[in-house]
Motif scaffolding. Structure first.
Motif, PDB file in Angstrom:
ATOM      1  N   ALA A   1     -14.480  10.460  -3.603  1.00  0.00           N
ATOM      2  CA  ALA A   1     -13.192  10.901  -3.065  1.00  0.00           C
ATOM      3  C   ALA A   1     -13.014  10.418  -1.633  1.00  0.00           C
ATOM      4  N   ALA A   2     -14.091  10.466  -0.849  1.00  0.00           N
ATOM      5  CA  ALA A   2     -14.020   9.999   0.537  1.00  0.00           C
ATOM      6  C   ALA A   2     -13.779   8.496   0.594  1.00  0.00           C
ATOM      7  N   ARG A   3     -14.445   7.757  -0.274  1.00  0.00           N
ATOM      8  CA  ARG A   3     -14.236   6.303  -0.294  1.00  0.00           C
ATOM      9  C   ARG A   3     -12.781   5.978  -0.648  1.00  0.00           C
ATOM     10  N   THR A   4     -12.215   6.718  -1.587  1.00  0.00           N
ATOM     11  CA  THR A   4     -10.817   6.499  -1.967  1.00  0.00           C
ATOM     12  C   THR A   4      -9.879   6.851  -0.814  1.00  0.00           C
ATOM     13  N   ALA A   5     -10.167   7.966  -0.136  1.00  0.00           N
ATOM     14  CA  ALA A   5      -9.334   8.383   0.990  1.00  0.00           C
ATOM     15  C   ALA A   5      -9.362   7.347   2.107  1.00  0.00           C
ATOM     16  N   GLU A   6     -10.537   6.791   2.371  1.00  0.00           N
ATOM     17  CA  GLU A   6     -10.640   5.759   3.409  1.00  0.00           C
ATOM     18  C   GLU A   6      -9.868   4.504   3.013  1.00  0.00           C
ATOM     19  N   LEU A   7      -9.979   4.122   1.749  1.00  0.00           N
ATOM     20  CA  LEU A   7      -9.271   2.936   1.283  1.00  0.00           C
ATOM     21  C   LEU A   7      -7.757   3.124   1.418  1.00  0.00           C
ATOM     22  N   LEU A   8      -7.267   4.296   1.028  1.00  0.00           N
ATOM     23  CA  LEU A   8      -5.840   4.571   1.147  1.00  0.00           C
ATOM     24  C   LEU A   8      -5.396   4.582   2.604  1.00  0.00           C
ATOM     25  N   ALA A   9      -6.226   5.130   3.472  1.00  0.00           N
ATOM     26  CA  ALA A   9      -5.872   5.175   4.888  1.00  0.00           C
ATOM     27  C   ALA A   9      -5.771   3.770   5.475  1.00  0.00           C
ATOM     28  N   ARG A  10      -6.688   2.904   5.044  1.00  0.00           N
ATOM     29  CA  ARG A  10      -6.665   1.530   5.578  1.00  0.00           C
ATOM     30  C   ARG A  10      -5.470   0.737   5.048  1.00  0.00           C
ATOM     31  N   THR A  11      -5.063   1.022   3.836  1.00  0.00           N
ATOM     32  CA  THR A  11      -4.028   0.190   3.214  1.00  0.00           C
ATOM     33  C   THR A  11      -2.621   0.749   3.376  1.00  0.00           C
ATOM     34  N   THR A  12      -2.487   2.045   3.651  1.00  0.00           N
ATOM     35  CA  THR A  12      -1.151   2.631   3.728  1.00  0.00           C
ATOM     36  C   THR A  12      -0.757   3.096   5.117  1.00  0.00           C
TER      37      THR A  12
END
Length: 329
Positions: free
Chosen positions: A262-273
């Motif tokens: 979940a943390a990896r997904t949250a970081e990915l979304l933060a970087r891309t959005t």
């Protein structure tokens, strides 16, 4: 003593200034802010100085050109910023402080327990257990590099490694805990990682300040863990936080196997959005709600051995009362 304190506009640096002034020392406060309130640093003279910029050095007032000690508290302490921001705030700023005061009698460097391996439990870790750790996060890597710079330039320096510093003026630990509170159909709930029985070594800012002044006035050199006298249990602390803020004391624990993806997904979304954080720091609104760094540091035991500090620095941590620190300052 004549003491220079870097990072004096921050949480720990300002506390060091106030304690040093109260002890009768002459203090010069350095920070990146243009100005700071006089009471924050107990009326010490203040200079705005970006230590990471070798061209930015201001003229130092007498008698601070050759201080008895430099207590280097400046740094970027967060779990979410660009790698270059960590490098500038922690590595380049440390090298700048070393270069600015090459003949200082004592150099005290404030590091962090994040230099220990975040992927496995840290169980009453001794200082040598951070050797040869391959850091997966930019913050831990930058602090380890800063430590290496200190050892290379000043083998006689003191390096202090606190863990989870809290107290009046805290802008990181308690705010991040409260951000984890979520509204649910059953009311507010605090979401945490693991099973809640993890033991943690916390460090009150008062104990850390004592360690800084002991190191500045002593003769020992080397690296020392600095924490409160005894570890605490995560669930006990979180329930105290909830009670202090009038919230239901019912933490909800997520297993590591769920929280890490979940943390990896949250970081990915933060970087891309979201727009990237600025080079000089990070805005809390740009940080994902969950980070890999936070998950790894909360999922396992994080306790540190204090034998070296007690033996060589005469460090005797005072008993602490968590209750006042658990409320907003």
């Amino acid at each position: 003593m004549i003491i220079v304190v870097t990072g004096a506009s921050g949480f720990v640096g300002s506390a060091v200034c106030r304690a040093a002034r109260a002890a009768g020392h002459q203090v010069l406060a350095l920070g990146r802010r243009r100005t700071v309130p006089a009471d924050l640093i107990a009326g010490a003279p203040y200079l705005s100085w970006d230590l990471a910029d070798p061209e930015a050095r201001p003229a130092l007032p007498a008698p601070f050109t050759h201080p008895d000690a430099v207590i280097h508290c400046a740094g970027l302490a967060t779990d979410w910023a660009r790698p270059e921001a960590f490098h500038r705030g922690n590595v380049l700023a440390t090298r700048g402080a070393l270069a600015a005061f090459p003949e200082t009698a004592r150099f005290v460097h404030l590091s962090t327990a994040s230099v220990y391996d975040p992927r496995r439990p840290t169980v009453m870790a001794r200082e040598d257990e951070a050797d040869a750790v391959r850091h997966t996060d930019a913050y831990g890597r930058s602090k380890a590099l800063a430590e290496a710079s200190v050892r290379q330039a000043r083998p006689d320096a003191v390096i202090l490694r606190p863990h989870a510093v809290y107290g009046p003026g805290d802008t990181t630990l308690l705010p991040r805990v409260l951000q984890a509170v979520r509204r649910t159909p059953c009311g507010p709930r605090l979401f945490a990682i693991g099973d809640g029985r993890q033991r943690l070594s916390l460090t009150s800012v008062a104990n850390l300040v004592d360690a800084c002044l002991l190191a500045a006035g002593g003769r020992a050199c080397g690296t020392f863990n600095i924490t409160d006298r005894e570890p605490v249990v995560l669930d006990d602390v979180l329930r105290q936080v909830m009670a202090a803020h009038g919230l239901p004391p019912t933490p909800v624990y997520l297993p590591l196997a769920v929280a890490l993806p979940a943390a990896r997904t949250a970081e990915l979304l933060a970087r891309t959005t979201l727009p990237p954080p600025p080079a000089g720091g990070t805005s809390i609104t740009r940080r994902p709600r969950l980070t890999v760094y936070a998950v790894r540091h909360l999922a396992h035991e994080r306790t540190l051995d204090l034998t070296a500090a007690r033996t060589h620095l005469a460090y005797q941590p005072q008993p602490t009362d968590l209750e006042p620190a658990l409320r907003r300052n």
